[in-house]
Design an enzyme around this catalytic site. Structure first.
Site, PDB file in Angstrom:
ATOM      1  N   ASP A  39       0.968  -1.151   0.090  1.00 44.65           N
ATOM      2  CA  ASP A  39       0.050  -0.018  -0.050  1.00 44.65           C
ATOM      3  C   ASP A  39       0.994   1.250  -0.094  1.00 44.65           C
ATOM      4  O   ASP A  39       1.783   1.374   0.698  1.00 44.65           O
ATOM      5  CB  ASP A  39      -0.867   0.043   1.217  1.00 44.65           C
ATOM      6  CG  ASP A  39      -2.210   0.949   0.879  1.00 44.65           C
ATOM      7  OD1 ASP A  39      -3.246   0.525   0.983  1.00 44.65           O
ATOM      8  OD2 ASP A  39      -1.738   2.081   1.025  1.00 44.65           O
ATOM      9  N   ILE A  40       0.496   2.316  -0.687  1.00 43.10           N
ATOM     10  CA  ILE A  40       1.411   3.508  -0.824  1.00 43.10           C
ATOM     11  C   ILE A  40       1.476   4.298   0.297  1.00 43.10           C
ATOM     12  O   ILE A  40       2.242   5.074   0.518  1.00 43.10           O
ATOM     13  CB  ILE A  40       0.856   4.149  -2.137  1.00 43.10           C
ATOM     14  CG1 ILE A  40       1.856   4.977  -2.712  1.00 43.10           C
ATOM     15  CG2 ILE A  40      -0.250   5.041  -1.994  1.00 43.10           C
ATOM     16  CD1 ILE A  40       1.570   5.672  -4.241  1.00 43.10           C
ATOM     17  N   ASN A  97     -12.693  -3.134   2.493  1.00 51.38           N
ATOM     18  CA  ASN A  97     -13.559  -2.180   2.611  1.00 51.38           C
ATOM     19  C   ASN A  97     -14.772  -2.112   1.519  1.00 51.38           C
ATOM     20  O   ASN A  97     -14.198  -2.526   0.389  1.00 51.38           O
ATOM     21  CB  ASN A  97     -13.075  -0.646   2.585  1.00 51.38           C
ATOM     22  CG  ASN A  97     -12.244  -0.613   3.826  1.00 51.38           C
ATOM     23  OD1 ASN A  97     -12.572  -0.958   4.888  1.00 51.38           O
ATOM     24  ND2 ASN A  97     -10.924   0.013   3.643  1.00 51.38           N
ATOM     25  N   HIS A 110     -10.143  -5.193  -3.347  1.00 51.24           N
ATOM     26  CA  HIS A 110      -8.782  -5.242  -2.656  1.00 51.24           C
ATOM     27  C   HIS A 110      -8.682  -5.712  -1.003  1.00 51.24           C
ATOM     28  O   HIS A 110      -9.706  -5.385  -0.439  1.00 51.24           O
ATOM     29  CB  HIS A 110      -7.742  -3.989  -2.745  1.00 51.24           C
ATOM     30  CG  HIS A 110      -8.661  -2.786  -2.462  1.00 51.24           C
ATOM     31  ND1 HIS A 110      -9.575  -2.317  -3.324  1.00 51.24           N
ATOM     32  CD2 HIS A 110      -8.496  -2.049  -1.248  1.00 51.24           C
ATOM     33  CE1 HIS A 110      -9.881  -1.118  -2.723  1.00 51.24           C
ATOM     34  NE2 HIS A 110      -9.356  -0.940  -1.578  1.00 51.24           N
ATOM     35  N   HIS A 112      -6.712  -5.679   2.274  1.00 51.91           N
ATOM     36  CA  HIS A 112      -5.512  -5.387   2.891  1.00 51.91           C
ATOM     37  C   HIS A 112      -5.136  -6.251   3.899  1.00 51.91           C
ATOM     38  O   HIS A 112      -5.936  -6.896   4.539  1.00 51.91           O
ATOM     39  CB  HIS A 112      -5.985  -3.915   3.958  1.00 51.91           C
ATOM     40  CG  HIS A 112      -6.743  -2.637   2.975  1.00 51.91           C
ATOM     41  ND1 HIS A 112      -5.973  -1.714   2.824  1.00 51.91           N
ATOM     42  CD2 HIS A 112      -7.909  -2.453   2.531  1.00 51.91           C
ATOM     43  CE1 HIS A 112      -6.596  -0.717   2.128  1.00 51.91           C
ATOM     44  NE2 HIS A 112      -7.652  -1.224   2.021  1.00 51.91           N
TER      45      HIS A 112
HETATM   46  P1  AMP Z   1      -9.778   1.414   0.178  1.00 51.97           P
HETATM   47  O1  AMP Z   1     -10.181   2.734   1.189  1.00 51.97           O
HETATM   48  O2  AMP Z   1      -9.945   0.218   1.159  1.00 51.97           O
HETATM   49  O3  AMP Z   1     -10.436   1.460  -1.100  1.00 51.97           O
HETATM   50  O4  AMP Z   1      -8.094   1.541   0.055  1.00 51.97           O
HETATM   51  C1  AMP Z   1      -7.304   1.927  -1.141  1.00 51.97           C
HETATM   52  C2  AMP Z   1      -6.328   1.834  -0.848  1.00 51.97           C
HETATM   53  O5  AMP Z   1      -5.224   1.859  -1.839  1.00 51.97           O
HETATM   54  C3  AMP Z   1      -5.505   3.019   0.275  1.00 51.97           C
HETATM   55  O6  AMP Z   1      -5.059   2.267   1.413  1.00 51.97           O
HETATM   56  C4  AMP Z   1      -4.493   3.660  -0.642  1.00 51.97           C
HETATM   57  O7  AMP Z   1      -3.289   4.089   0.143  1.00 51.97           O
HETATM   58  C5  AMP Z   1      -3.918   2.531  -1.635  1.00 51.97           C
HETATM   59  N1  AMP Z   1      -3.468   3.025  -2.878  1.00 51.97           N
HETATM   60  C6  AMP Z   1      -3.993   4.057  -3.741  1.00 51.97           C
HETATM   61  N2  AMP Z   1      -3.299   4.178  -4.706  1.00 51.97           N
HETATM   62  C7  AMP Z   1      -2.175   3.144  -4.752  1.00 51.97           C
HETATM   63  C8  AMP Z   1      -0.911   3.015  -5.499  1.00 51.97           C
HETATM   64  N3  AMP Z   1      -0.912   3.527  -6.610  1.00 51.97           N
HETATM   65  N4  AMP Z   1      -0.256   1.878  -5.034  1.00 51.97           N
HETATM   66  C9  AMP Z   1      -0.413   1.333  -3.989  1.00 51.97           C
HETATM   67  N5  AMP Z   1      -1.544   1.639  -3.110  1.00 51.97           N
HETATM   68  C10 AMP Z   1      -2.493   2.535  -3.573  1.00 51.97           C
END
Ligand code: AMP
Length: 124
Positions: A39-40, A97, A110, A112
């Site tokens: 995760d970024i 989520n 996704h 986590h």
């Molecule tokens: P959610 O709120 O469950 O949809 O989580 C989306 C997740 O994607 C967040 O934790 C972000 O930090 C992560 N995210 C968004 N863009 C990227 C990316 N390019 N690479 C890795 N993680 C990302």
């Protein structure tokens, strides 16, 4: 902004672009069914995102439409990644989520995977 999980799959979502290699990511694990990358914006010492290769908006969409093979492959991949990272004995947390109340921001399913430290209460 949270996404609407009842909308059709959007081929331009950021994780679709990651799967196609149009946006860079660091590959942690990949097989026929799943792709995993960090995760970024990590929320724990270890914060991995695991996504199915198929086009599914959310856990809801995946559980309703994915084949038994896809579901088994994805679930096994998540377990495999946790084992590979030595997380079984200390423990870890999985989170998916869905929609506005879940705070889902990316409309490609996704999971986590959090670990590497005690994770505290389930919901803050
Ligand atoms: P959610 O709120 O469950 O949809 O989580 C989306 C997740 O994607 C967040 O934790 C972000 O930090 C992560 N995210 C968004 N863009 C990227 C990316 N390019 N690479 C890795 N993680 C990302």
């Amino acid at each position: 902004m949270p996404i609407d999980p009842t909308q059709p799959y959007d081929d331009d979502n950021i994780f679709a672009k990651i799967l196609r290699g149009e946006i860079p990511s660091t590959r942690i694990y990949e097989d026929e069914w799943a792709y995993a990358f960090p995760d970024i914006n990590p929320q724990a010492k270890l914060h991995i995102l695991v996504i199915p290769k198929g086009k599914y908006v959310s856990w809801d969409d995946f559980s309703a439409r994915a084949s038994a093979e896809e579901i088994a492959g994805f679930v096994r991949a998540v377990g495999h990644i946790a084992r590979e990272h030595g997380l079984v004995e200390p423990g870890y947390r999985l989170l998916a989520n869905v929609g506005a109340h879940g705070g889902q921001e990316v409309p490609h399913l996704h999971v986590h995977l959090f670990g590497g430290q005690p994770l505290g209460r389930m919901i803050a």
